[in-house]
Design a protein around this motif. Structure first.
Motif, PDB file in Angstrom:
ATOM      1  N   PHE A   1       0.811  -1.222   0.000  1.00 10.98           N
ATOM      2  CA  PHE A   1       0.000   0.000   0.000  1.00 10.98           C
ATOM      3  C   PHE A   1       0.846   1.275   0.000  1.00 10.98           C
ATOM      4  O   PHE A   1       0.299   2.370  -0.172  1.00 10.98           O
ATOM      5  N   TYR A   2       2.148   1.147   0.213  1.00 13.39           N
ATOM      6  CA  TYR A   2       3.007   2.297   0.499  1.00 13.39           C
ATOM      7  C   TYR A   2       2.839   3.457  -0.470  1.00 13.39           C
ATOM      8  O   TYR A   2       2.655   4.606  -0.063  1.00 13.39           O
ATOM      9  N   ASP A   3       2.914   3.183  -1.784  1.00  8.20           N
ATOM     10  CA  ASP A   3       2.901   4.308  -2.729  1.00  8.20           C
ATOM     11  C   ASP A   3       1.597   4.442  -3.496  1.00  8.20           C
ATOM     12  O   ASP A   3       1.544   5.088  -4.550  1.00  8.20           O
ATOM     13  N   LYS A   4       0.525   3.862  -2.954  1.00  8.81           N
ATOM     14  CA  LYS A   4      -0.781   4.012  -3.603  1.00  8.81           C
ATOM     15  C   LYS A   4      -1.371   5.379  -3.249  1.00  8.81           C
ATOM     16  O   LYS A   4      -1.292   5.829  -2.104  1.00  8.81           O
ATOM     17  N   GLN A   5      -1.986   6.019  -4.240  1.00  9.84           N
ATOM     18  CA  GLN A   5      -2.596   7.321  -4.022  1.00  9.84           C
ATOM     19  C   GLN A   5      -4.101   7.169  -3.776  1.00  9.84           C
ATOM     20  O   GLN A   5      -4.692   6.135  -4.057  1.00  9.84           O
ATOM     21  N   ASN A   6      -4.664   8.218  -3.188  1.00 15.53           N
ATOM     22  CA  ASN A   6      -6.117   8.317  -2.989  1.00 15.53           C
ATOM     23  C   ASN A   6      -6.678   7.212  -2.090  1.00 15.53           C
ATOM     24  O   ASN A   6      -7.819   6.773  -2.258  1.00 15.53           O
ATOM     25  N   LEU A   7      -5.887   6.764  -1.129  1.00 20.25           N
ATOM     26  CA  LEU A   7      -6.384   5.813  -0.140  1.00 20.25           C
ATOM     27  C   LEU A   7      -7.298   6.536   0.851  1.00 20.25           C
ATOM     28  O   LEU A   7      -7.116   7.721   1.143  1.00 20.25           O
ATOM     29  N   LYS A   8      -8.269   5.813   1.388  1.00 19.58           N
ATOM     30  CA  LYS A   8      -9.133   6.386   2.421  1.00 19.58           C
ATOM     31  C   LYS A   8      -8.428   6.403   3.776  1.00 19.58           C
ATOM     32  O   LYS A   8      -8.777   7.188   4.653  1.00 19.58           O
ATOM     33  N   TYR A   9      -7.457   5.490   3.937  1.00 16.07           N
ATOM     34  CA  TYR A   9      -6.727   5.383   5.201  1.00 16.07           C
ATOM     35  C   TYR A   9      -5.237   5.579   4.970  1.00 16.07           C
ATOM     36  O   TYR A   9      -4.690   5.148   3.953  1.00 16.07           O
TER      37      TYR A   9
END
Length: 362
Positions: free
Chosen positions: A126-134
């Motif tokens: 998940f480290y470099d994913k954008q637009n996460l809710k958390y």
């Protein structure tokens, strides 16, 4: 399979191999509680090579996702990298990572190296994913095995606000939605010395027996739906110096496993109201905890046939002031045992389960 899905699966497959190799290095590196500096460096270097900025305090290392946003809620992914000393019944070298029939043997492989590297892989995914809710914070912490002051407890005021935590412990990837707390009470009962041959003195042992029986029979009114009753066990008794002297002092120790129906402070107050002797708690730090089975993470876990249960054993959850669930690969029955091991497939499956649940939340 679409090309992008294939790339993602490939990346996860590579990541699984990498974290298993890291676990082998951790096994080969002694990391008894308070002596975790070398495994801390291993984990820190692993993250640095991935291009992830780290924070360190003592033997703890933590990091945040690339697009951390203070306006969003934050999930903590936490496990520990300290171990107990090896069981004397080991026949393998506890510091040699041996793989046989998909079993990875070695001290700390199950408790809690497997959970630690599974959560680490999840964080990197998940480290470099954008637009996460958390947001995500990964923390590899020290001194869990002794509930020390220099582990997760010393990070509470260092970390950003945490809304929910996954605590990696070997639970067979079932969800511990409640965990018992712990208090150890040192009790003293005073009498009066006298000669055993004459009717004199006041025997502290006889006085203590009444209190010991109370600890054995008392039932607290509130019972936890997940953890059952509070359990109190007298585990140590000391009294007397020689056979012909009526003892003036009887000391005993009580192990109290508290539940989420009371705080440790409330349990202690009830005990003091009922037991008229000197009672000194060693600590009130290890609090019971629980989380609603309607929490979004729990609901998503249930959809994957992950069960829920109440855990009788303590972990770093007991020191956390935020909502948490205890969940990880491996089996608690293997912890602290001779020739400790974890199945590599357990680690791989755990990574898939963590990612699947957390993607649903995002």
């Amino acid at each position: 399979m679409p090309e992008q899905d294939y790339i993602i699966q490939n990346n996860i497959s590579d990541l699984k191999l990498e974290v298993v190799e890291l676990l082998k290095q951790l096994i080969a590196t002694p990391s008894f509680s308070k002596e975790e500096n070398k495994t801390c460096e291993l984990i820190a270097n692993f993250l640095i090579v991935k291009g992830i900025a780290i924070n360190k305090k003592l033997n703890n290392v933590w990091c945040a996702n690339k697009y951390f946003d203070v306006t969003k809620p934050t999930i903590l992914l936490n496990s520990h990298h300290d171990t107990v000393k090896p069981n004397t019944a080991y026949t393998n070298n506890p510091f040699e990572a041996i793989v046989e029939n998909e079993k990875l043997f070695g001290l700390g492989s199950n408790d809690a190296g497997g959970p630690l590297v599974a959560l680490l892989a999840t964080f990197i995914y998940f480290y470099d994913k954008q637009n996460l809710k958390y947001n995500f914070i990964f923390a590899a912490t020290a001194e869990e095995e002794i509930s020390g002051q220099n582990g997760i407890a010393c990070l509470i005021d260092q970390l950003p606000k945490i809304d929910f935590a996954i605590v990696g412990e070997p639970t067979q990837m079932q969800m511990a939605v409640a965990e018992k707390g712990l208090m150890v009470l040192d009790c003293k009962v005073f009498g009066k010395a006298g000669h055993a041959a004459r009717d004199e003195g006041e025997n502290a042992i006889y006085k203590a027996l009444n209190y010991i029986n109370w600890f054995n029979t008392f039932k607290f009114p509130k019972v936890s739906s997940a953890l059952g009753e509070i359990k109190m066990s007298v585990t140590v008794i000391k009294a007397g110096e020689q056979h012909n002297v009526v003892p003036a002092l009887c000391e005993f120790t009580v192990d109290v496993r508290t539940t989420d129906t009371y705080t440790n402070e409330e349990v202690l107050e009830i005990i003091k109201q009922q037991v008229d002797c000197e009672i000194t708690p060693r600590s009130l730090r290890l609090q019971p905890s629980s989380i609603s089975t309607t929490h979004p993470f729990i609901l998503e876990g249930l959809k994957l046939n992950r069960g829920t249960y109440g855990s009788p054993t303590t972990s770093d959850q007991a020191l956390m002031p935020w909502l948490s669930v205890k969940m990880g690969p491996g089996d608690s029955a293997r912890s602290h045992s001779a020739n400790e091991f974890i199945f590599i497939t357990e680690i791989e499956e755990a990574i898939d389960i963590y990612i699947t649940i957390l993607e649903k939340l995002n």
